[in-house]
Design an enzyme around this catalytic site. Structure first.
Site, mmCIF file in Angstrom:
data_model
loop_
_atom_site.group_PDB
_atom_site.id
_atom_site.type_symbol
_atom_site.label_atom_id
_atom_site.label_comp_id
_atom_site.label_asym_id
_atom_site.label_seq_id
_atom_site.Cartn_x
_atom_site.Cartn_y
_atom_site.Cartn_z
ATOM 1 N N THR A 45 -42.452 60.015 36.912
ATOM 2 C CA THR A 45 -42.456 58.975 38.027
ATOM 3 C C THR A 45 -42.739 57.873 37.465
ATOM 4 O OG1 THR A 45 -43.741 60.628 39.040
ATOM 5 C CG2 THR A 45 -42.932 58.567 40.041
ATOM 6 N N TRP A 47 -41.652 56.206 34.530
ATOM 7 C CA TRP A 47 -40.364 56.036 33.646
ATOM 8 C C TRP A 47 -38.936 56.152 34.599
ATOM 9 C CZ3 TRP A 47 -38.314 60.289 29.783
ATOM 10 C CH2 TRP A 47 -37.243 59.546 28.821
ATOM 11 N N HIS A 106 -44.713 61.744 45.922
ATOM 12 C CA HIS A 106 -44.756 63.303 45.959
ATOM 13 C C HIS A 106 -44.703 64.468 46.576
ATOM 14 C CE1 HIS A 106 -46.230 61.411 41.850
ATOM 15 N NE2 HIS A 106 -47.230 61.243 42.722
ATOM 16 N N ARG A 128 -40.640 68.910 35.978
ATOM 17 C CA ARG A 128 -40.909 68.712 34.067
ATOM 18 C C ARG A 128 -41.298 69.993 33.877
ATOM 19 N NH1 ARG A 128 -45.412 65.121 31.260
ATOM 20 N NH2 ARG A 128 -44.534 64.987 28.756
ATOM 21 N N ARG A 261 -49.837 58.498 27.898
ATOM 22 C CA ARG A 261 -50.691 58.681 26.999
ATOM 23 C C ARG A 261 -49.469 59.205 25.525
ATOM 24 N NH1 ARG A 261 -52.036 64.398 25.752
ATOM 25 N NH2 ARG A 261 -50.391 65.174 27.111
HETATM 26 P P1 A3P Z 1 -47.484 62.623 28.861
HETATM 27 O O1 A3P Z 1 -49.290 63.264 29.456
HETATM 28 O O2 A3P Z 1 -47.256 64.076 28.647
HETATM 29 O O3 A3P Z 1 -47.941 61.815 27.392
HETATM 30 P P2 A3P Z 1 -45.506 60.477 36.079
HETATM 31 O O4 A3P Z 1 -45.122 58.829 35.325
HETATM 32 O O5 A3P Z 1 -45.329 61.072 36.237
HETATM 33 O O6 A3P Z 1 -47.058 60.307 36.374
HETATM 34 O O7 A3P Z 1 -45.499 60.955 34.026
HETATM 35 C C1 A3P Z 1 -46.582 60.262 33.376
HETATM 36 C C2 A3P Z 1 -46.384 61.205 31.996
HETATM 37 O O8 A3P Z 1 -44.819 60.731 31.368
HETATM 38 C C3 A3P Z 1 -46.873 61.198 30.785
HETATM 39 O O9 A3P Z 1 -46.748 62.537 30.404
HETATM 40 C C4 A3P Z 1 -46.700 59.811 30.184
HETATM 41 O O10 A3P Z 1 -46.857 59.434 28.924
HETATM 42 C C5 A3P Z 1 -45.283 60.085 30.620
HETATM 43 N N1 A3P Z 1 -44.826 58.681 30.331
HETATM 44 C C6 A3P Z 1 -44.617 57.749 30.934
HETATM 45 N N2 A3P Z 1 -43.767 56.918 30.497
HETATM 46 C C7 A3P Z 1 -42.517 57.432 30.160
HETATM 47 C C8 A3P Z 1 -41.637 56.001 29.423
HETATM 48 N N3 A3P Z 1 -41.098 55.484 29.452
HETATM 49 N N4 A3P Z 1 -40.860 57.607 28.978
HETATM 50 C C9 A3P Z 1 -41.266 59.290 28.444
HETATM 51 N N5 A3P Z 1 -42.175 59.445 28.972
HETATM 52 C C10 A3P Z 1 -43.306 58.371 29.866
#
Ligand code: A3P
Length: 297
Positions: A45, A47, A106, A128, A261
């Site tokens: 999300t 990203w 969501h 994902r 993360r």
């Molecule tokens: P991980 O917990 O596997 O690291 P959302 O944005 O939907 O809440 O998802 C969060 C997940 O996307 C986390 O995964 C986070 O680290 C990862 N994420 C956040 N920003 C990102 C980016 N720019 N590129 C790739 N993954 C990213």
């Protein structure tokens, strides 16, 4: 994983979101130019919000003056379900947002406000592989609840519930299939993306997203390296090191930093036993059978 959930229209919503969801269904008035980003939490999300904002606003802000340098992606692309969003008098801010307005949600496809399906606005969905999505979710929940990583017992319990479809915005298969089928029915309306594909080849995915949004890159822009600049700005390494994402206020009750993360494919191997992985894979096989859907794990 400790988040109280309530079931509505076959979907498990976090209790604290329920009011906002009903408010969004009631108050949101879609414009044809609106673009809705829909996701299962922890599927990319943040990203996608950064990428979509950057693509749509690249003529307004040069990359080195991007609002992403000073705001979180969640502030720049607000959620449809955001509570106080609807409590402002007559939502003047909502009307004033320049087109294209981009909102995140969501909600499952079938619970989206009716007007999104009726109007010509577009939907971008990203999912994902469920193994990584589950692992990301338990970390996110425990980080925001206790500030610590989940312990194995908590993981076991959350895992059993996940496989029964009981997780935030679960069942995961219903969410994914709802958007997948909507995409098959009307690919011009619903773009279906996968986190793993963005990780594998961000350039082609950014091009595809921009075309779908109605903001294709010109040859000149491509030659100037604009796609690379946007992809670079929105990469995990870049976003996670920006001040607003380390400490910023997120319009939410959760820490901005908890949205970043590891950002990797396959981290589930560090947390799930082979038996757990097998169980999810079998579940995916049975739920996605005949749909044509596949995930790289
Ligand atoms: P991980 O917990 O596997 O690291 P959302 O944005 O939907 O809440 O998802 C969060 C997940 O996307 C986390 O995964 C986070 O680290 C990862 N994420 C956040 N920003 C990102 C980016 N720019 N590129 C790739 N993954 C990213």
């Amino acid at each position: 994983d400790g988040v109280p959930l309530v079931k509505y229209c076959g979907c498990w919503f976090p209790v604290w979101m329920f009011r906002q969801i009903l408010a969004a269904q009631k108050h949101y008035k879609a414009k044809d130019t609106d673009i809705i980003l829909s996701t299962l939490p922890k599927s990319g999300t943040t990203w996608m919000k950064a990428l979509m904002f950057s693509i749509a606003n690249r003529h307004v802000f040069p990359i080195d003056q991007s609002p992403l340098l000073t705001s979180t992606p969640h502030k720049l692309v607000p959620p449809l379900e955001f509570d106080t969003f609807w409590e402002q008098d007559n939502n003047p801010d909502l009307e004033a947002i320049p087109s294209p307005r981009i909102f995140g949600t969501h909600m499952h496809f079938k619970t989206l406000p009716e007007c999104i399906r009726e109007r010509n606005c577009k939907i971008i969905y990203i999912c994902r592989n469920p193994l990584d999505q589950f692992v990301s979710q338990i970390h996110f929940s425990s980080q925001n609840r206790s500030g610590r990583d989940a312990d194995p017992v908590a993981i076991d319990e959350a895992f059993n519930m996940y496989c029964q479809g009981i997780s935030p915005y679960g069942p995961f298969w219903d969410d994914i299939l709802g958007y997948w089928n909507a995409h098959l029915e009307n690919p011009g309306k619903v773009l279906f993306l996968k986190y793993e594909d963005l990780k594998e080849d961000i350039t082609s995915q950014v091009k595809k997203i921009a075309e779908f949004m109605g903001f294709p890159f010109s040859l000149e822009e491509e030659e100037q390296g604009l796609i690379d600049q946007i992809s670079g700005l929105c990469s995990f390494e870049s976003l996670s090191n920006l001040a607003p994402n380390k400490t910023g206020d997120n319009n939410r009750t959760v820490k901005s930093s908890s949205f970043f993360r590891k950002g990797q494919v396959g981290d589930w191997t560090n947390y799930l036993t082979p038996a757990m992985a097998e169980r999810i894979k079998n579940l995916m096989d049975s739920k996605f059978e005949g749909s044509g859907l596949m995930f790289k794990t």
